[in-house]
Design a protein around this motif. Structure first.
Motif, PDB file in Angstrom:
ATOM      1  N   ARG A 230       0.823  -1.211   0.000  1.00  0.00           N
ATOM      2  CA  ARG A 230       0.000   0.000   0.000  1.00  0.00           C
ATOM      3  C   ARG A 230       0.860   1.266   0.000  1.00  0.00           C
ATOM      4  N   TYR A 231       2.048   1.173   0.545  1.00  0.00           N
ATOM      5  CA  TYR A 231       2.904   2.352   0.699  1.00  0.00           C
ATOM      6  C   TYR A 231       4.074   2.352  -0.277  1.00  0.00           C
ATOM      7  N   ALA A 232       4.081   1.412  -1.214  1.00  0.00           N
ATOM      8  CA  ALA A 232       5.116   1.367  -2.256  1.00  0.00           C
ATOM      9  C   ALA A 232       4.568   2.066  -3.499  1.00  0.00           C
ATOM     10  N   THR A 233       5.161   3.190  -3.866  1.00  0.00           N
ATOM     11  CA  THR A 233       4.649   3.983  -4.988  1.00  0.00           C
ATOM     12  C   THR A 233       5.794   4.616  -5.770  1.00  0.00           C
ATOM     13  N   LEU A 234       5.564   4.795  -7.063  1.00  0.00           N
ATOM     14  CA  LEU A 234       6.485   5.593  -7.872  1.00  0.00           C
ATOM     15  C   LEU A 234       6.081   7.053  -7.672  1.00  0.00           C
ATOM     16  N   THR A 235       6.943   7.808  -7.024  1.00  0.00           N
ATOM     17  CA  THR A 235       6.644   9.183  -6.634  1.00  0.00           C
ATOM     18  C   THR A 235       7.538  10.140  -7.406  1.00  0.00           C
ATOM     19  N   TYR A 236       7.038  11.342  -7.680  1.00  0.00           N
ATOM     20  CA  TYR A 236       7.824  12.329  -8.428  1.00  0.00           C
ATOM     21  C   TYR A 236       7.475  13.737  -7.958  1.00  0.00           C
ATOM     22  N   LYS A 237       8.378  14.674  -8.232  1.00  0.00           N
ATOM     23  CA  LYS A 237       8.140  16.077  -7.898  1.00  0.00           C
ATOM     24  C   LYS A 237       8.247  16.925  -9.160  1.00  0.00           C
ATOM     25  N   SER A 259       7.942  19.399 -16.391  1.00  0.00           N
ATOM     26  CA  SER A 259       9.296  18.936 -16.079  1.00  0.00           C
ATOM     27  C   SER A 259       9.350  18.491 -14.622  1.00  0.00           C
ATOM     28  N   LEU A 260      10.298  17.612 -14.302  1.00  0.00           N
ATOM     29  CA  LEU A 260      10.392  17.025 -12.965  1.00  0.00           C
ATOM     30  C   LEU A 260      11.741  17.322 -12.338  1.00  0.00           C
ATOM     31  N   ASP A 261      11.746  17.506 -11.028  1.00  0.00           N
ATOM     32  CA  ASP A 261      13.005  17.657 -10.287  1.00  0.00           C
ATOM     33  C   ASP A 261      13.586  16.302  -9.913  1.00  0.00           C
ATOM     34  N   TRP A 262      12.724  15.394  -9.479  1.00  0.00           N
ATOM     35  CA  TRP A 262      13.204  14.070  -9.095  1.00  0.00           C
ATOM     36  C   TRP A 262      12.118  13.018  -9.275  1.00  0.00           C
ATOM     37  N   VAL A 263      12.583  11.777  -9.357  1.00  0.00           N
ATOM     38  CA  VAL A 263      11.712  10.609  -9.453  1.00  0.00           C
ATOM     39  C   VAL A 263      12.189   9.608  -8.409  1.00  0.00           C
ATOM     40  N   ALA A 264      11.245   9.013  -7.680  1.00  0.00           N
ATOM     41  CA  ALA A 264      11.598   8.082  -6.604  1.00  0.00           C
ATOM     42  C   ALA A 264      10.909   6.746  -6.811  1.00  0.00           C
ATOM     43  N   PHE A 265      11.685   5.674  -6.675  1.00  0.00           N
ATOM     44  CA  PHE A 265      11.146   4.323  -6.598  1.00  0.00           C
ATOM     45  C   PHE A 265      11.018   4.007  -5.111  1.00  0.00           C
ATOM     46  N   LYS A 266       9.820   4.127  -4.577  1.00  0.00           N
ATOM     47  CA  LYS A 266       9.601   4.132  -3.132  1.00  0.00           C
ATOM     48  C   LYS A 266       9.025   2.819  -2.626  1.00  0.00           C
ATOM     49  N   ASN A 267       9.643   2.294  -1.559  1.00  0.00           N
ATOM     50  CA  ASN A 267       9.064   1.223  -0.758  1.00  0.00           C
ATOM     51  C   ASN A 267       8.406   1.846   0.463  1.00  0.00           C
ATOM     52  N   GLN A 268       7.917   1.030   1.363  1.00  0.00           N
ATOM     53  CA  GLN A 268       7.288   1.579   2.555  1.00  0.00           C
ATOM     54  C   GLN A 268       8.290   2.379   3.378  1.00  0.00           C
ATOM     55  N   PHE A 269       9.494   1.847   3.574  1.00  0.00           N
ATOM     56  CA  PHE A 269      10.457   2.487   4.466  1.00  0.00           C
ATOM     57  C   PHE A 269      11.758   2.924   3.795  1.00  0.00           C
ATOM     58  N   PHE A 270      11.972   2.546   2.527  1.00  0.00           N
ATOM     59  CA  PHE A 270      13.220   2.900   1.842  1.00  0.00           C
ATOM     60  C   PHE A 270      12.913   3.331   0.414  1.00  0.00           C
ATOM     61  N   GLU A 320      21.972  13.362  -8.974  1.00  0.00           N
ATOM     62  CA  GLU A 320      22.210  12.888  -7.614  1.00  0.00           C
ATOM     63  C   GLU A 320      21.283  11.712  -7.345  1.00  0.00           C
ATOM     64  N   LEU A 321      21.831  10.709  -6.689  1.00  0.00           N
ATOM     65  CA  LEU A 321      21.086   9.478  -6.399  1.00  0.00           C
ATOM     66  C   LEU A 321      21.027   9.271  -4.896  1.00  0.00           C
ATOM     67  N   TYR A 322      19.822   9.106  -4.385  1.00  0.00           N
ATOM     68  CA  TYR A 322      19.613   8.870  -2.957  1.00  0.00           C
ATOM     69  C   TYR A 322      19.154   7.424  -2.768  1.00  0.00           C
ATOM     70  N   PHE A 323      19.889   6.693  -1.965  1.00  0.00           N
ATOM     71  CA  PHE A 323      19.502   5.329  -1.606  1.00  0.00           C
ATOM     72  C   PHE A 323      19.466   5.266  -0.082  1.00  0.00           C
ATOM     73  N   GLY A 324      18.276   5.375   0.482  1.00  0.00           N
ATOM     74  CA  GLY A 324      18.221   5.442   1.937  1.00  0.00           C
ATOM     75  C   GLY A 324      16.824   5.324   2.494  1.00  0.00           C
ATOM     76  N   PRO A 325      16.699   5.564   3.800  1.00  0.00           N
ATOM     77  CA  PRO A 325      15.416   5.376   4.498  1.00  0.00           C
ATOM     78  C   PRO A 325      14.467   6.549   4.267  1.00  0.00           C
ATOM     79  N   ASN A 326      13.171   6.255   4.403  1.00  0.00           N
ATOM     80  CA  ASN A 326      12.148   7.298   4.343  1.00  0.00           C
ATOM     81  C   ASN A 326      11.946   7.847   5.753  1.00  0.00           C
ATOM     82  N   ASP A 327      12.938   8.600   6.192  1.00  0.00           N
ATOM     83  CA  ASP A 327      12.930   9.221   7.512  1.00  0.00           C
ATOM     84  C   ASP A 327      12.645  10.708   7.328  1.00  0.00           C
ATOM     85  N   PHE A 328      11.564  11.213   7.925  1.00  0.00           N
ATOM     86  CA  PHE A 328      11.112  12.578   7.675  1.00  0.00           C
ATOM     87  C   PHE A 328      12.211  13.600   7.957  1.00  0.00           C
ATOM     88  N   ARG A 329      12.822  13.529   9.132  1.00  0.00           N
ATOM     89  CA  ARG A 329      13.854  14.506   9.492  1.00  0.00           C
ATOM     90  C   ARG A 329      15.072  14.394   8.579  1.00  0.00           C
TER      91      ARG A 329
END
Length: 640
Positions: A230-237, A259-270, A320-329
């Motif tokens: 439910r929380y895994a989504t292809l997200t973009y800005k 045009s887009l700034d970034w595209v994310a392949f999102k899991n629930q927590f990463f 730039e490539l971000y590979f990490g947790p979905n931590d708000f702060r």
């Protein structure tokens, strides 16, 4: 066998044969069916031929691409594929010299789950493998006048190799090169620049685009497949807008008009996020395809995008490539590590709900959660947050309860004053009489409802916050091994409709407490109902008792942390209602109301607010009913 039995069997046989003959298709129908079968066969044959033709064309196109790359980079089409690791305290990224892109992303300091084991036991306390091998593919493509350059076909030569830096170079001969420069930051951000040298004259005039084909088969990381999905989504800005995402439940294929700034392949927590300094140009195609539960994958993500490219080689294309947790702060502060000086808003990857609920979570829940989690384990934090919210809302809850208690002690007087309005056509007058008495005693029937509604946004805000709080992941409390997923008291191998393959203990506790709380609420409302209201309450009572059953089917697959929060919240709500009932002296309350009534008689006050508007509406409805009754009587007299 007697005569009657034989006769019965004969008649049954005749009926069956007669029905079969009647259902037999006519010659015309048989001809139509034969023609339809022939047409279907022709269509299937055409479909198979088209599929073969498309496969052949695809193979030819791939061969042509490779041939194009071969023509220019023939020196870089052979070599030894070598793995090179970039690492820091947060992440470990494995790159391969064949293709020059990331082969594996390993995120440190987070619990890894063994999904192959039924209970999803923790098999790796050192980190989480976001993807590995063929799970992710990244290809950069450049179109020259005569050739197509595909980085996935090239063997790069490594240089400047350290734990945080790597330069990969593909040589085309004659001083022509294609270079990928990688630099790993202090946390989860990897900077990439792509640049060519000596190739300016090979590109068509105005050809200034780099095509990026990025794909990932998103792995299941958590025990609860359905909940995680439910929380895994292809997200973009969007560059000049906010963030959005493709459908999380169905296959989605969209072409971006902005045009887009970034595209994310999102899991629930990463998440894996690609950021462009110059933005991804309009026309980017994004696709998300759900995968089956048995595959151990959530989604197949695809992004085909173009970004700016300088053919002269003077300016590098920067990503730039971000590979990490979905931590708000953490995501809030990622802009400080980015070199692009953009408002990335990557914290939007942590979904906090619709605007009102997001506001509550953003400016209240997260601050309280962060503060408490520094001193207490996560289970205690959930209890303390519940107690804090109960403390804040207690004045409203008490006001709601006291309003109901006032109506309860006035019930005998209301019944006595309105007993002459027991006919169906007198219900409007009965309501007006009740409102008049409420006004005399200074009681508002609505004051018991509105304060309780204020608590609903908090419930919904927590519904959005808890499943996205990575701090709960892997944290155990009491019998719960992991607060971020369900806690099965019983499980089995086959999915059952509406239930799944387990029973969650915290969900059962939540639903049982919900029944207890509903019983308290219904008793309180039942004691204050007069006349037909009490009869209508019986139907409402059944609906209130059915809600916990509905919640069970809904929340059985949800995280134990969320169910535990609702269980504790309802338990304290029921306890507060019980305590208020026990400590309220109804005789003193009635005496107070009688004194207030006498005071209002001596100093009458004009009724205002919502109660006055309701009384005015009821008065208008009463006059309309009287007018209709008068007209009906006149009509009846004329007919006579």
């Amino acid at each position: 066998m007697d005569k009657n039995t034989i006769t019965g069997f004969v008649l049954i046989a005749l009926v069956l044969f007669g029905f079969a003959w009647w259902q037999q298709p006519s010659a015309e129908q048989l001809e139509k069916e034969r023609a339809a079968y022939v047409q279907d066969s022709i269509r299937n044959a055409k479909k198979i031929a088209d599929e073969k033709r498309k496969a052949s064309e695809l193979a030819k196109a791939e061969a042509a691409q490779k041939a194009d790359t071969t023509a220019l980079f023939h020196q870089a089409l052979s070599g030894n594929a070598q793995d090179i690791v970039l690492k820091n305290d947060k992440v470990e990224l494995t790159l391969n010299t064949k293709g020059g892109t990331i082969k594996k992303a390993f995120i440190k300091n987070y619990v890894g789950h063994n999904i192959e084991v039924k209970d999803g036991s923790k098999d790796n306390k050192q980190g989480v493998t976001l993807f590995d091998g063929e799970d992710q593919r990244m290809n950069f493509s450049l179109a020259t006048k005569d050739n197509n350059i595909e980085t996935q076909d090239l063997f790069f030569t490594p240089s400047n190799v350290t734990d945080s830096t790597l330069t990969l170079t593909a040589v085309a001969g004659g001083g022509k090169t294609l270079t990928l420069n990688y630099k790993l930051g202090k946390s989860y951000m990897l900077h990439l620049s792509l640049q060519t040298t000596g190739m300016n004259g090979l590109f068509k005039p105005g050809e200034n685009q780099l095509n990026i084909d990025w794909q990932e088969k998103s792995k299941q990381q958590e025990r609860g497949y359905t909940f995680e999905n439910r929380y895994a989504t292809l997200t973009y800005k969007e560059s000049n807008g906010g963030t959005d995402y493709l459908s999380e439940t169905a296959e989605a294929d969209e072409t971006m008009e902005e045009s887009l700034d970034w595209v994310a392949f999102k899991n629930q927590f990463f998440s894996a996020v690609m950021i462009s300094k110059d933005g991804f140009q309009t026309g980017a195609r994004l696709k998300s395809t759900p995968q089956s539960k048995e595959s151990r994958y959530l989604k197949q993500y695809q992004a085909n995008m173009n970004t700016a490219f300088d053919p002269s080689g003077k300016k590098a294309t920067e990503l730039e490539l971000y590979f990490g947790p979905n931590d708000f702060r953490l995501l809030q502060n990622i802009e400080s590590e980015s070199k692009f000086q953009k408002e990335l808003d990557m914290e939007q990857l942590v979904y906090l709900g619709w605007p009102l609920f997001r506001y509550i979570n953003r400016w209240f829940t997260i601050y309280v959660f962060d503060g408490l989690s520094k001193f207490f384990p996560m289970g205690i934090v959930l209890i303390l947050i519940t107690l804090l919210l109960k403390f804040i809302t207690y004045p409203m809850v008490k006001k709601s309860y006291m309003s109901s208690a006032k109506m309860r002690v006035l019930k005998p007087k209301l019944e006595e004053a309105t007993k002459k309005y027991n006919k169906k056509e007198d219900q409007m007058q009965k309501q007006q009489a009740m409102m008049q008495m409420y006004s005399e005693y200074g009681v508002s029937p609505l004051s018991g409802c509105l304060p309780m509604l204020i608590q609903m946004p908090i419930w919904i805000a927590m519904f959005n916050f808890v499943p996205n709080a990575i701090q709960l992941r892997g944290e155990s409390f009491l019998w719960m091994d992991d607060l971020s997923t369900f806690d099965p008291i019983l499980s089995w191998d086959t999915d059952l409709w509406l239930i799944g393959d387990h029973l969650s203990l915290t969900c059962i506790l939540f639903c049982a407490t919900n029944i207890l709380y509903s019983w308290f609420t219904m008793q309180q409302q039942k004691d204050q109902m007069v006349g037909q209201q009490a009869d209508q309450m019986k139907m409402m009572q059944w609906m209130m008792y059915m809600m916990p059953l509905f919640f069970f089917f809904m929340f059985n697959d949800y995280s134990s942390g969320l169910n535990f929060y609702y269980f504790i919240s309802l338990f304290f709500s029921a306890a507060i209602m019980w305590a208020l009932r026990k400590t309220t002296n109804e005789e003193k309350l009635l005496a107070y109301l009688e004194a207030r009534r006498e005071e209002n008689k001596k100093n009458p006050k004009k009724q205002g607010g919502l109660a006055a508007r309701m009384q005015a509406i009821q008065e208008m409805q009463r006059k309309q009913q009287e007018e209709l009754r008068r007209k009906q009587e006149e009509l009846n007299r004329k007919k006579q």
